[in-house]
Write an enzyme that holds these catalytic residues in place. Structure first.
Site, PDB file in Angstrom:
ATOM      1  N   ASP A   1     -44.700  98.555-135.493  1.00  0.00           N
ATOM      2  CA  ASP A   1     -44.934  99.961-135.861  1.00  0.00           C
ATOM      3  C   ASP A   1     -43.733 100.576-136.576  1.00  0.00           C
ATOM      4  O   ASP A   1     -43.771 101.751-136.955  1.00  0.00           O
ATOM      5  CB  ASP A   1     -45.320 100.805-134.637  1.00  0.00           C
ATOM      6  CG  ASP A   1     -44.293 100.755-133.526  1.00  0.00           C
ATOM      7  OD1 ASP A   1     -43.857  99.649-133.171  1.00  0.00           O
ATOM      8  OD2 ASP A   1     -43.920 101.829-132.994  1.00  0.00           O
TER       9      ASP A   1
ATOM     10  N   HIS B   1     -40.188  95.907-134.169  1.00  0.00           N
ATOM     11  CA  HIS B   1     -41.560  96.086-133.704  1.00  0.00           C
ATOM     12  C   HIS B   1     -42.421  96.462-134.908  1.00  0.00           C
ATOM     13  O   HIS B   1     -41.970  97.178-135.815  1.00  0.00           O
ATOM     14  CB  HIS B   1     -41.620  97.207-132.651  1.00  0.00           C
ATOM     15  CG  HIS B   1     -41.574  96.717-131.239  1.00  0.00           C
ATOM     16  ND1 HIS B   1     -41.001  97.440-130.224  1.00  0.00           N
ATOM     17  CD2 HIS B   1     -42.056  95.583-130.656  1.00  0.00           C
ATOM     18  CE1 HIS B   1     -41.123  96.772-129.079  1.00  0.00           C
ATOM     19  NE2 HIS B   1     -41.747  95.650-129.321  1.00  0.00           N
TER      20      HIS B   1
ATOM     21  N   HIS C   1     -35.464  98.633-135.377  1.00  0.00           N
ATOM     22  CA  HIS C   1     -35.751  97.333-134.764  1.00  0.00           C
ATOM     23  C   HIS C   1     -37.007  96.796-135.435  1.00  0.00           C
ATOM     24  O   HIS C   1     -37.531  97.434-136.352  1.00  0.00           O
ATOM     25  CB  HIS C   1     -35.894  97.463-133.246  1.00  0.00           C
ATOM     26  CG  HIS C   1     -37.034  98.330-132.799  1.00  0.00           C
ATOM     27  ND1 HIS C   1     -37.128  99.664-133.112  1.00  0.00           N
ATOM     28  CD2 HIS C   1     -38.149  98.047-132.054  1.00  0.00           C
ATOM     29  CE1 HIS C   1     -38.234 100.177-132.572  1.00  0.00           C
ATOM     30  NE2 HIS C   1     -38.864  99.209-131.933  1.00  0.00           N
TER      31      HIS C   1
HETATM   32 ZN   LIG Z   1     -42.082 101.865-131.722  1.00  0.00          ZN
HETATM   33 ZN   LIG Z   2     -40.263  99.477-130.278  1.00  0.00          ZN
END
Ligand SMILES: [Zn+2]
Ligand SMILES: [Zn+2]
Length: 384
Positions: A144, A142, A140
């Site tokens: 990080d 995000h 995904h």
């Molecule tokens: Zn994460």
């Molecule tokens: Zn995440």
């Protein structure tokens, strides 16, 4: 050169006597002091030698020859499913863990599951052959999980990848790679201008986004299937991030499943069925709640953000349940929240896990390497 300790002790005995004037030392005491004195003298001599430029250059050259430019080619050559944990951390700053990044090698191919901040640096430190990178599988978007992408592109380009880098992921992957391309457009022009198009052709700086559409919660998509290697994407639950994916990778008779970021989800169990290894994210709610309480007086908004994360992750106990329900061999926690700097923190993190799953559980650390040879049920484990 062999040192004759007895001779040296005798030689320096006078000096040691001088140092301990008036002290009636026993013979044993003299020997102890003698040995300490020799150690101090040798350390002094070594320190002196290290200040000599020729000695410094020789040591540096030796270190370069032993390490620089060496990569672990066995990851591409040995017929096994290899898993290298290059980032087992999360967005919370962690001195020991890079953000999400796991390398999978099989059949001469090399895929990264996510490329969080610090991924390229960890990959270099672990001597992974980044120039042979076949593609990146994003779970995904995000930060990080994607912040390390530009450096991954640069380092793999500089080490021989000339084709655009394939980046697979949910719908939206093109938006991410277009954004990075725009931000690094000037940088890549400089690189080609400086080093020449033969070494760094413009194509190597490019991304080839490969959106993997999954229509509903129960659909799956085969991302790639060739030469015994099969990569399957499936949906997990990380709302409001939607969609978010997990991946299963099968190579010949060996398999690993990656949960991605998710609550405990039936699709991880379904696609993790009988997998040799399940790599599952985990957030310890009891520790995050303590952290949130601790920072609340000074950083109330940050405390609330921390509490919000409780809704879209899996606890260590739930991940253990998922591994059991799937019949997975080894469970490895990755994307570990919060940071676990010592044995006490690891013990708190694992609270309740042994009641659910007494064995075959591991907290992933950066540098953990698992080798799953084909035609075997072995999982060879080492820490690099
Ligand atoms: Zn994460
Ligand atoms: Zn995440």
């Amino acid at each position: 050169m062999a040192l004759d300790a007895g001779f040296i002790l005798k030689e320096y005995e006078f000096e040691f006597k001088f140092m301990f004037i008036g002290v009636g030392m026993t013979k044993r005491g003299k020997v102890v002091v003698g040995v300490l004195g020799v150690a101090v003298l040798l350390a002094g001599a070594l320190y002196g030698a290290l200040q000599v430029p020729a000695v410094q250059d020789a040591l540096f050259t030796r270190a370069v020859e032993a390490r620089a430019g060496h990569v672990r080619t066995e990851l591409l050559e040995d017929d096994a499913l290899h898993i290298v944990f290059c980032g087992t951390g999360s967005p919370l700053p962690d001195a020991e863990r890079g953000q999400a990044c796991i390398g999978v090698f099989a059949g001469g191919r090399f895929f990264l599951i996510d490329a969080g901040g610090g991924a390229a640096e960890k990959i270099a430190a672990l001597q992974m052959p980044i120039g042979a990178l076949s593609g990146v599988l994003l779970t995904h978007f995000h930060s990080d999980h994607i912040a390390g992408l530009p450096n991954i592109v640069l380092q793999s380009w500089a080490q021989g990848r000339h084709e655009p880098l394939k980046v697979y992921g949910p719908a939206g992957v093109k938006q991410v790679t277009d954004g990075f391309s725009a931000a690094y457009a000037l940088d890549s022009v400089y690189r080609t201008a400086h080093h020449g198009a033969e070494i760094m052709p413009p194509s190597g700086a490019r991304y080839a986004p490969e959106p993997v559409p999954l229509l509903n919660d129960f659909s799956e998509a085969v991302v790639l299937e060739e030469d015994g290697l099969k990569i399957t994407a499936f949906r997990v639950g990380h709302a409001p991030v939607d969609p978010a994916y997990g991946y299963r990778i099968d190579y010949k008779d060996r398999s690993v499943v990656f949960s991605g970021d998710t609550v405990k989800h039936p699709n991880v169990v379904r696609h993790g069925k009988d997998a040799d290894v399940m790599v599952h994210e985990a957030l310890a709610p009891h520790m995050v709640e303590t952290l949130a309480r601790g920072i609340e007086p000074r950083l109330p908004d940050t405390a609330q953000i921390l509490r919000d994360t409780l809704t879209y992750h899996t606890s260590p106990v739930e991940a253990a349940e998922a591994a059991n329900e799937a019949g997975a061999g080894l469970l490895v926690y990755s994307h570990v929240v919060p940071p676990l700097p010592n044995a006490l923190a690891r013990s708190i993190f694992l609270r309740g896990v042994s009641e659910v799953r007494p064995a075959n559980v591991k907290i992933g650390r950066d540098g953990l390497y698992l080798k799953l040879p084909v035609n075997s049920s072995d999982i060879q484990e080492s820490q690099w």
